[in-house]
Motif scaffolding. Sequence first.
Motif, mmCIF file in Angstrom:
data_model
loop_
_atom_site.group_PDB
_atom_site.id
_atom_site.type_symbol
_atom_site.label_atom_id
_atom_site.label_comp_id
_atom_site.label_asym_id
_atom_site.label_seq_id
_atom_site.Cartn_x
_atom_site.Cartn_y
_atom_site.Cartn_z
ATOM 1 N N GLU A 8 -59.301 -0.908 29.460
ATOM 2 C CA GLU A 8 -57.529 -1.100 28.590
ATOM 3 C C GLU A 8 -57.404 -1.350 26.989
ATOM 4 O OE1 GLU A 8 -54.897 -0.232 29.989
ATOM 5 O OE2 GLU A 8 -54.797 0.173 27.697
ATOM 6 N N ASP A 9 -57.128 -0.349 26.056
ATOM 7 C CA ASP A 9 -56.773 -0.871 24.760
ATOM 8 C C ASP A 9 -55.450 -1.077 24.590
ATOM 9 O OD1 ASP A 9 -55.915 1.500 25.442
ATOM 10 O OD2 ASP A 9 -55.534 2.337 23.263
ATOM 11 N N ASP A 52 -58.937 2.895 31.292
ATOM 12 C CA ASP A 52 -57.927 3.461 30.945
ATOM 13 C C ASP A 52 -58.189 5.308 30.629
ATOM 14 O OD1 ASP A 52 -55.219 4.076 29.931
ATOM 15 O OD2 ASP A 52 -55.455 3.255 28.145
ATOM 16 N N MET A 54 -56.552 6.891 27.936
ATOM 17 C CA MET A 54 -56.541 7.049 26.549
ATOM 18 C C MET A 54 -56.785 5.972 26.209
ATOM 19 S SD MET A 54 -54.484 10.158 27.172
ATOM 20 C CE MET A 54 -54.206 10.698 24.682
HETATM 21 CA CA CA Z 1 -54.367 3.338 26.251
#
Ligand code: CA
Length: 236
Positions: A8-9, A52, A54
Amino acid sequence: MTRILLVEDEPAIAAGVRDDLELEGYSVDVVGDGVTASTRGVQGQYDLILLDLMLPGKDGYTVCREIRAAGVRTPLLMLTARGQEADKVLGLELGADDYITKPFGRRELQSRVRAALRRSTMTSGTSGASPTSATGAEVYEFGDLTIDFRRCELRKGNQPIAVTAVELKLLRALLAHRGEVLTIDRLNEIVWGSDVFVSNRVVYTHMNNLRKKIEDQPSKPRHLVTVRGVGYRFDS
Ligand code: CA
């Protein structure tokens, strides 16, 4: 200790999810980009991957595809945004086991994570309980197809086939009731448990993936037969 890889970014989401999981007693590693996620996932040292879609570097679909292409069957939950229905189906087609729609609460996260880990334990037989008790034989052969639940292995001819935990669970349920029809609702309940809502579309998608893997002609399945309006049946 159950190890979870969280990809997860968004730092705030990553921190919140990690806290929730650690409170449940899981060990969590957080990764914020797709390249590292793929490398770690392919090493296969995790019990569960939360992915995630994206991401910088590589997107979640690519990461998922690379992990499965390496033959790693770690349960994988995709984190999708609301309204990404098509994306969910694509994720499942690429080998994800399930998805959680963001934003999600702690209870939903925990219930999905527990369900994914339970499926994985049941299919891999590592729980210590005898996996044979409810389902009979552990190795099946149909023509050139071999299904070995003890080793979580499928082979067609001499070719090993990579299958996910969910696919194995579906196969096991159908084989345990060979020749009988299992309704979609029943399959849903066996695979995901009654505490998790999963749409019928997800069952269709996994079933189609399985057909592509084990049937000579996926459009005219010999083993995984659709009983229109009711469910599925496994024919020898
Ligand atoms: Ca993301």
